[in-house]
Write a protein that holds these residues in place. Structure first.
Motif, short mmCIF file in Angstrom:
data_model
loop_
_atom_site.label_atom_id
_atom_site.label_comp_id
_atom_site.label_asym_id
_atom_site.label_seq_id
_atom_site.Cartn_x
_atom_site.Cartn_y
_atom_site.Cartn_z
N ALA A 1 0.83 -1.21 0.00
CA ALA A 1 0.00 0.00 0.00
C ALA A 1 0.87 1.26 0.00
N ARG B 1 2.19 1.92 -3.48
CA ARG B 1 1.18 2.54 -4.35
C ARG B 1 1.00 4.01 -4.00
N LYS B 2 1.07 4.33 -2.72
CA LYS B 2 0.83 5.70 -2.28
C LYS B 2 2.02 6.60 -2.60
N THR C 1 -4.73 -2.41 7.18
CA THR C 1 -3.78 -1.76 6.27
C THR C 1 -4.26 -0.38 5.86
N GLU C 2 -5.53 -0.29 5.52
CA GLU C 2 -6.10 0.99 5.09
C GLU C 2 -6.03 2.02 6.22
#
Length: 412
Positions: A62, A65-66, A405-406
């Motif tokens: 993640a 991607r960010k 995770t989010e």
């Protein structure tokens, strides 16, 4: 730590794992200096071993991607993590964590120059944390879990409590952990859950195709045994004697060295056990002959690493090992639950929140001896409705536990 460093060097003369621990750290600072450009924006993720890597993996992905312009450095303490994941494509640099001495901590941070540091679950290294705080580098721990018995909560635990104060944020798995930390005045806490649920869930959406397991499991109801030890396998061998003839096993032991595999073969000898690696290395055997070999056996032993999670997708019931080992306890029960399997395990599971939850909600059962194991397996093999109901509870539990995770990446 200095004594530990000396001890592990002595152990390396006799022990292969200790040899990897020592050898992997030789010339490491030089290699890192050569690889990492001076202007690189480094996000440092540290895992103790392979289990923590799987826990941290969804967060690393993640983060990638960010912040695609950042470079990810992944470090391991244990050879069992580093040797398996040293070529992990999701990280730009993979290394061992140097032993936690003041000098190593200074050199490592000077060499790596991280903009952020993320520790996974159980890693509290005093010198590294001290240097991170001194250099004002944001530092986090993710999927952490705390228990009253830990040293942080003892009257003599002040030294260790000070380490917790270094973290910019502690993302914990549950409310119990958050309350324990607040009692010792650690307030920078957020209940985020366990990132393993996200990792396992993502894997179940794209499982690895394993034709041998597909062919083996088509003929009978299959119990998938994951991360088993000898104490598990001996009880399962007794259970197999009284289970119906239409029940078979896939066994993926925790250790796959020759001595252990041979021990399993002896235990299940009457069921004509097969080794997975031998079934896939039979190029000269026709498909019909191969199917005949598979059909003649009721036990398939996975004597290879990395197939267990996908193997669960081919079963109807799961047994997770380690629960009869007082020193360790039950292994990962999330993996079979994510495939909607009812899960059975031994009596040592109280330290693992997901196993406790499954035992409470009916998606899993803990058994204290062979007799209870047999009763549980007979119930689930002979009553499809009970088996399916327990499996649905397992699946629903994993579905509703996702999102750690989010929540962590949002804060970062």
């Amino acid at each position: 730590m200095w004594l530990f460093a000396v001890g592990v060097r002595i152990a390396a003369l006799f022990n292969p794992k200790a040899r990897l621990f020592v050898g992997g750290r030789k010339q490491q600072f030089r290699r890192l200096r050569e690889k990492i450009p001076a202007d690189a924006l480094i996000a440092w993720f540290h895992c103790a071993s392979l289990g923590e890597f799987e826990q941290g993996r969804p967060l690393m992905e993640a983060y990638r991607r960010k912040y695609p312009q950042h470079k990810i450095l992944l470090s391991f303490f244990s050879p069992s993590g580093y040797e398996v994941r040293k070529n992990y494509e999701g990280a730009d640099y993979v290394c061992y964590l140097p032993v936690d001495t003041p000098r190593n901590a200074r050199r490592f941070l000077k060499t790596v120059r991280p903009r952020v540091a993320v520790f996974i679950k159980y890693e509290f290294w005093h010198n590294y944390l001290y240097r991170l705080k001194k250099q004002q580098i944001p530092t986090y721990i993710v999927s952490a879990i705390f228990r009253p018995s830990q040293v942080f909560f003892k009257w003599y635990g002040g030294f260790f409590r000070n380490m917790l104060k270094v973290f910019s944020r502690l993302f914990v798995q549950d409310e119990v952990s958050a309350n324990l930390l607040k009692k010792i005045n650690i307030k920078q806490v957020e209940i985020a859950g366990d990132t393993r649920f996200d990792r396992v869930w993502a894997h179940t959406r794209q499982p690895t195709d394993l034709p041998i397991l597909q062919a083996f499991t088509e003929k009978a109801l299959t119990l998938v045994v994951g991360s088993s030890w000898a104490s598990d396998e001996e009880r399962l061998a007794e259970a197999m004697k009284v289970l119906p003839d239409n029940v078979q096993m896939i066994i993926a032991p925790h250790e796959v060295h020759e001595e252990h595999i041979a021990h399993i073969e002896r235990l299940f000898e009457q069921y004509k056990p097969l080794r997975y690696t031998k079934t896939i290395n039979t190029e000269k055997i026709t498909l019909n002959s191969q199917l005949s070999i598979l059909n003649s056996s009721r036990v398939l032993i996975i004597d290879a690493i990395g197939l267990l999670l996908s193997a669960y997708s081919y079963g109807q019931i799961a047994y997770v090992g380690g629960g009869f080992d007082a020193d360790n306890g039950v292994h990962n029960t999330i993996e079979p639950a994510a495939y909607g399997l009812p899960v059975v395990f031994g009596p040592v599971y109280q330290k693992y929140a997901e196993a406790v939850d499954l035992a409470k909600n009916g998606g899993g059962k803990s058994v204290k001896d062979t007799a209870e194991l047999i009763a549980c397996l007979q119930e689930w093999t002979l009553d499809p409705e009970k088996r399916q109901r327990a499996g649905q509870i397992s699946l629903a539990y994993v579905e509703t536990s996702r999102g750690a995770t989010e929540r962590a990446i949002y804060y970062l």
